[in-house]
Design a protein around this motif. Structure first.
Motif, PDB file in Angstrom:
ATOM      1  N   MET A  74     -49.657 -52.024  -3.930  1.00  0.00           N
ATOM      2  CA  MET A  74     -50.457 -51.861  -5.320  1.00  0.00           C
ATOM      3  C   MET A  74     -49.660 -51.045  -6.524  1.00  0.00           C
ATOM      4  O   MET A  74     -50.399 -50.711  -7.459  1.00  0.00           O
ATOM      5  CB  MET A  74     -51.976 -51.559  -5.160  1.00  0.00           C
ATOM      6  CG  MET A  74     -52.491 -52.519  -4.089  1.00  0.00           C
ATOM      7  SD  MET A  74     -54.109 -52.031  -3.719  1.00  0.00           S
ATOM      8  CE  MET A  74     -55.236 -52.593  -5.172  1.00  0.00           C
ATOM      9  N   LEU A  75     -48.462 -50.613  -6.185  1.00  0.00           N
ATOM     10  CA  LEU A  75     -47.658 -49.755  -6.999  1.00  0.00           C
ATOM     11  C   LEU A  75     -48.381 -48.915  -7.497  1.00  0.00           C
ATOM     12  O   LEU A  75     -48.287 -48.307  -8.836  1.00  0.00           O
ATOM     13  CB  LEU A  75     -47.334 -50.813  -8.365  1.00  0.00           C
ATOM     14  CG  LEU A  75     -46.732 -52.132  -7.988  1.00  0.00           C
ATOM     15  CD1 LEU A  75     -46.226 -52.892  -9.345  1.00  0.00           C
ATOM     16  CD2 LEU A  75     -45.175 -51.796  -7.401  1.00  0.00           C
ATOM     17  N   ILE A 101     -44.396 -53.129 -13.245  1.00  0.00           N
ATOM     18  CA  ILE A 101     -45.855 -53.235 -13.298  1.00  0.00           C
ATOM     19  C   ILE A 101     -46.209 -54.705 -13.771  1.00  0.00           C
ATOM     20  O   ILE A 101     -47.069 -55.641 -12.770  1.00  0.00           O
ATOM     21  CB  ILE A 101     -46.927 -52.406 -14.079  1.00  0.00           C
ATOM     22  CG1 ILE A 101     -46.816 -51.038 -13.362  1.00  0.00           C
ATOM     23  CG2 ILE A 101     -48.297 -52.694 -14.299  1.00  0.00           C
ATOM     24  CD1 ILE A 101     -46.946 -49.963 -14.215  1.00  0.00           C
ATOM     25  N   LEU A 105     -47.241 -56.632 -10.292  1.00  0.00           N
ATOM     26  CA  LEU A 105     -48.688 -56.271  -9.435  1.00  0.00           C
ATOM     27  C   LEU A 105     -49.720 -57.355  -9.515  1.00  0.00           C
ATOM     28  O   LEU A 105     -49.636 -58.144 -10.556  1.00  0.00           O
ATOM     29  CB  LEU A 105     -49.108 -55.191 -10.646  1.00  0.00           C
ATOM     30  CG  LEU A 105     -50.515 -54.251 -10.161  1.00  0.00           C
ATOM     31  CD1 LEU A 105     -50.328 -53.711  -8.786  1.00  0.00           C
ATOM     32  CD2 LEU A 105     -50.649 -53.285 -10.972  1.00  0.00           C
TER      33      LEU A 105
END
Ligand code: DMJ
Length: 454
Positions: A74-75, A101, A105
């Motif tokens: 989930m970064l 992102i 994501l």
């Protein structure tokens, strides 16, 4: 490495006083030098992530591998880090984090997640990224995440479950705690203000106020509560893990939203905190564990997490209490080389020797400096920041310490090292205009949220 530590400490102990340097001049050049050191530290930490953990949640610096919290990344690190890079003027790093992102994501993950951690690191990080950068894709991600977390609030009391499945909305772990219940208010509330949809604000407020309305006759809360029955199942009351940021969010939600319910609740609790938690010693004022119903002292443990309260207390207007608690915080840091996770302040012995790059002591030094302008907090900041840089720096990234007394390293670099620790390290020395308290409030993960004009 050790040499530096003793050099730093000896200069502080001259004239027999731990604060012999407290009023010594701290020049603009010195501040700029500290800012440069922090920027270099952020770049080194990010390079480690890029080289060995790109696209994953966190870097494991010792094994040069990546950590993923759930089935899919989930970064955590890029989302927590983006606003810090922007604030530090690290435009290349901010651009790299943003591109990662926005290209990768995706919250459509077959996993249940911890609502609190995902909210403070990811939802908060994305909301700030949207407010700082203006790219609506950040907001779309934030809204998608919040909508997937919302089923957590489906309980008889309105208190959220600790875990929720991101695809099915299935919840689990109905024994929650004030920190994980209350520390959703700023993020969910802010999303309501941005989108105009009140459901997020109302859900978060209902759970948080349930806790407040079920405080003890001493105006304290306990450590665990059943989300269905609303019964307290653990009466330990303190300012540390499982409770800490519940108190913090009452005050900051008042600042952010101007909702007087939060102000009243904070003031009621804060009077009780000062009455029952504080233990005055010649090393400063520590904070202890008590029974929420009787006020009886249960334990005298203090640690890295508790250290945030000095800053909050000063920020909320009581600089003198903040000052005394920050004395204790700084004692804890210098007594053991770097602060341990926990020690017994009565026995003066370590009970948990690790340091996982936590920010709270620096956070309080930052607030104390902003609230008083006293140079001693710059000196404290310098000692703390330099000891982190000297002892936690690894060839790849920064590493936690398994033991602050031996400096043995541990294989983790938490995302809050970027989101909070490096940010506070920088903000202590940066010009005030870098972060204007009239315009923003920092979340518990140090993501700045804009205060709306009332
Ligand atoms: C952070 O995730 C937040 O500050 C939280 O409130 C407490 N724990 C970590 C940092 O220590």
């Amino acid at each position: 490495m050790k040499k530096h530590f003793f050099a730093a400490v000896s200069c502080i102990f001259i004239s027999g006083s731990i604060y012999a340097q407290k009023d010594a001049k701290f020049s603009e050049e010195m501040k700029q030098e500290m800012c440069s050191k922090v920027r270099a530290a952020a770049q080194h930490a990010w390079k480690g992530y890029k080289d060995y953990a790109w696209g994953e949640d966190d870097l494991k610096p010792l094994t040069k591998t990546a950590k993923t919290w759930y089935k899919k990344s989930m970064l955590m690190t890029p989302v927590d880090a983006f606003d810090t890079f922007t604030m530090l003027g690290l435009t290349t790093e901010a651009k790299e984090a943003k591109e990662l992102i926005l290209s990768k994501l995706d919250f459509n993950i077959d996993n249940d997640v911890q609502v609190f951690e995902i909210t403070i690191r990811l939802l908060g990080g994305l909301i700030t990224a949207y407010e700082m950068d203006g790219d609506k894709k950040f907001l779309a991600l934030a809204k998608d995440l919040a909508d997937r977390l919302m089923p957590a609030f489906n309980s008889k009391t309105g208190i959220p479950y600790r875990y929720v499945h991101l695809q099915t909305g299935k919840t689990r772990d109905g024994i929650n705690n004030p920190a994980e219940i209350g520390t959703l208010m700023m993020e969910f509330g802010k999303l309501s203000r941005i989108t105009g949809n009140k459901k997020y604000y109302n859900a978060a407020k209902k759970g948080m106020m349930y806790v407040y309305n079920h405080r003890s006759s001493l105006d304290l809360v306990g450590e665990q509560i059943d989300v269905e029955t609303g019964k307290w199942i653990n009466n330990r009351s303190h300012i540390g893990a499982y409770i800490d940021s519940y108190y913090e969010y009452l005050y900051k939600s008042w600042l952010l939203f101007g909702d007087k319910d939060f102000k009243t609740a904070f003031e009621v609790h804060n009077a009780a905190i000062k009455k029952h938690y504080i233990s005055k010693t010649d090393k400063g004022w520590f904070m202890q564990q008590v029974d929420m119903n009787t006020g009886k002292v249960i334990d005298t443990k203090y640690g890295a997490l508790e250290a945030f309260y000095a800053g909050l207390c000063a920020f909320a207007g009581d600089v003198e209490t903040g000052r005394q608690i920050q004395e204790a915080n700084y004692y804890m840091w210098t007594r053991f080389n770097i602060e341990p996770e926990e020690f017994d302040f009565k026995a003066d012995t370590i009970t948990a020797a690790y340091y996982i790059l936590r920010p709270e002591n620096l956070e309080s030094a930052f607030y104390m400096y902003r609230m008083t302008g006293e140079l001693k907090y710059l000196w404290q900041g310098k000692v703390m920041v330099e000891s982190i840089i000297d002892h936690c720096k690894h060839d790849v990234g920064y590493a936690s310490l398994k033991n602050v007394q031996t400096f043995e390293k541990m294989n983790s670099m938490e995302s809050f090292f970027f989101g909070e620790t490096l940010k506070y390290a920088y903000l202590i020395f940066a010009p005030e205009s870098t972060l204007d308290f009239k315009k923003v409030v920092l979340t518990t993960e140090a993501h700045p949220f804009k205060i709306e004009k009332k």
